[in-house]
Design an enzyme around this catalytic site. Structure first.
Site, PDB file in Angstrom:
ATOM      1  N   LYS A 135      42.869  39.945  76.430  1.00 51.34           N
ATOM      2  CA  LYS A 135      41.601  40.624  76.753  1.00 51.34           C
ATOM      3  C   LYS A 135      40.892  39.811  77.826  1.00 51.34           C
ATOM      4  O   LYS A 135      39.960  39.058  77.519  1.00 51.34           O
ATOM      5  CB  LYS A 135      40.705  40.623  75.516  1.00 51.34           C
ATOM      6  CG  LYS A 135      40.732  41.840  74.638  1.00 51.34           C
ATOM      7  CD  LYS A 135      39.577  41.715  73.622  1.00 51.34           C
ATOM      8  CE  LYS A 135      39.746  42.666  72.478  1.00 51.34           C
ATOM      9  NZ  LYS A 135      38.678  42.516  71.472  1.00 51.34           N
TER      10      LYS A 135
ATOM     11  N   ARG B 109      46.390  43.432  58.835  1.00 47.79           N
ATOM     12  CA  ARG B 109      47.321  42.552  59.540  1.00 47.79           C
ATOM     13  C   ARG B 109      48.758  43.049  59.426  1.00 47.79           C
ATOM     14  O   ARG B 109      49.602  42.747  60.259  1.00 47.79           O
ATOM     15  CB  ARG B 109      47.267  41.137  58.946  1.00 47.79           C
ATOM     16  CG  ARG B 109      45.999  40.364  59.227  1.00 47.79           C
ATOM     17  CD  ARG B 109      46.213  38.914  58.836  1.00 47.79           C
ATOM     18  NE  ARG B 109      44.966  38.184  58.657  1.00 47.79           N
ATOM     19  CZ  ARG B 109      44.349  37.514  59.619  1.00 47.79           C
ATOM     20  NH1 ARG B 109      44.819  37.518  60.847  1.00 47.79           N
ATOM     21  NH2 ARG B 109      43.242  36.854  59.365  1.00 47.79           N
TER      22      ARG B 109
ATOM     23  N   ASP C 184      41.430  35.892  73.707  1.00 46.78           N
ATOM     24  CA  ASP C 184      40.137  36.577  73.806  1.00 46.78           C
ATOM     25  C   ASP C 184      39.210  35.702  74.669  1.00 46.78           C
ATOM     26  O   ASP C 184      39.302  35.731  75.884  1.00 46.78           O
ATOM     27  CB  ASP C 184      39.639  36.781  72.367  1.00 46.78           C
ATOM     28  CG  ASP C 184      38.435  37.689  72.263  1.00 46.78           C
ATOM     29  OD1 ASP C 184      37.976  38.179  73.289  1.00 46.78           O
ATOM     30  OD2 ASP C 184      37.944  37.906  71.144  1.00 46.78           O
TER      31      ASP C 184
ATOM     32  N   PHE D 213      38.032  46.814  69.743  1.00 44.02           N
ATOM     33  CA  PHE D 213      38.246  46.150  68.457  1.00 44.02           C
ATOM     34  C   PHE D 213      39.554  46.665  67.874  1.00 44.02           C
ATOM     35  O   PHE D 213      39.621  47.754  67.326  1.00 44.02           O
ATOM     36  CB  PHE D 213      37.076  46.430  67.522  1.00 44.02           C
ATOM     37  CG  PHE D 213      37.031  45.489  66.345  1.00 44.02           C
ATOM     38  CD1 PHE D 213      38.179  44.855  65.876  1.00 44.02           C
ATOM     39  CD2 PHE D 213      35.835  45.217  65.715  1.00 44.02           C
ATOM     40  CE1 PHE D 213      38.151  43.977  64.813  1.00 44.02           C
ATOM     41  CE2 PHE D 213      35.776  44.339  64.637  1.00 44.02           C
ATOM     42  CZ  PHE D 213      36.940  43.722  64.187  1.00 44.02           C
TER      43      PHE D 213
ATOM     44  N   GLY E 106      46.853  34.892  62.629  1.00 43.38           N
ATOM     45  CA  GLY E 106      47.065  36.106  63.417  1.00 43.38           C
ATOM     46  C   GLY E 106      48.442  36.285  64.025  1.00 43.38           C
ATOM     47  O   GLY E 106      48.898  37.408  64.215  1.00 43.38           O
TER      48      GLY E 106
END
Ligand code: PRP
Length: 194
Positions: A142, A176, A114, A163, A52
């Site tokens: 988040k 991505r 997250d 999302f 990521g």
């Protein structure tokens, strides 16, 4: 040859653009100033968590170069197993760093914070190599989803529990490559055989 631009007009899968390319660039620029100030004169190793972080990481390194900060570069590959929505989610190290960290100042980089499991696992793992210190840097935070207590030292944006895809973040390994961040429309997801 698969021409994704022809087969995937991506925007029809999005509810809205959350951060445009320009907004991302501006914020990245501000953050790079902060990081450059804090790491100047220190032997620095910057470690990206794949997959990521690849785009955020690369843009950040280029900005640090402009500020005359030249870190060693390394990557870890981590994966989660178990459910990502329950406390049983565990993190597995698939590829470790190879750079010696002893005596160096580490900046750990990920695309999103997250539940906090990935970043806290990675931070704990790297701290065992005896660096001078390990700081963390995320593109998105988040906080409402946190399960493990951890705060990022640097973060570009705080977001609600949406999302999001783009700028390294994926849905089924898609999106991505987008230079912006979008909120995916969960009622209109792309076909999975793309
Ligand atoms: C995503 C993201 C972070 C992690 C954050 O990785 O890239 O590394 O989840 O979530 P957490 O705070 O709940 O641990 P993912 O496991 O989806 O793999 P990827 O990087 O290959 O997309």
């Amino acid at each position: 040859m698969l021409r994704r631009s022809a087969s995937l007009p991506e925007k029809k899968y999005f509810k809205r653009i959350l951060f445009t390319e320009l907004e991302v660039k501006r914020r990245m620029g501000e953050m790079a100033v902060e990081i450059a100030r804090d790491y100047r004169g220190k032997e620095m190793v910057i470690v990206g968590i794949l997959k990521g972080s690849f785009m955020f990481f690369s843009d950040l390194v280029k900005l640090l170069y402009i500020h005359d900060i030249h870190p060693y570069i390394d990557f870890m590959i981590l994966s989660s197993y178990g459910s990502s929505t329950t406390s049983s989610g565990k993190v597995k190290l698939d590829r470790d760093i190879t750079t010696p960290l002893e005596g160096k100042w580490v900046l750990l980089v990920d695309d999103i914070l997250d539940t906090g499991r990935t970043l806290s696992f990675a931070k704990f793992h790297l701290s065992r190599f005896n660096p001078m210190g390990v700081k963390t840097c995320v593109f998105l935070d988040k906080p409402s989803r946190r399960v493990v207590k951890i705060k990022a030292d640097y973060r570009c944006f705080e977001i609600e529990d949406l999302f999001v895809v783009g700028y390294g973040l994926d849905w089924n390994n898609l999106f991505r490559d987008l230079p912006y961040v979008a909120v995916i429309d969960e009622k209109n997801l792309p076909p999975t055989n793309l």
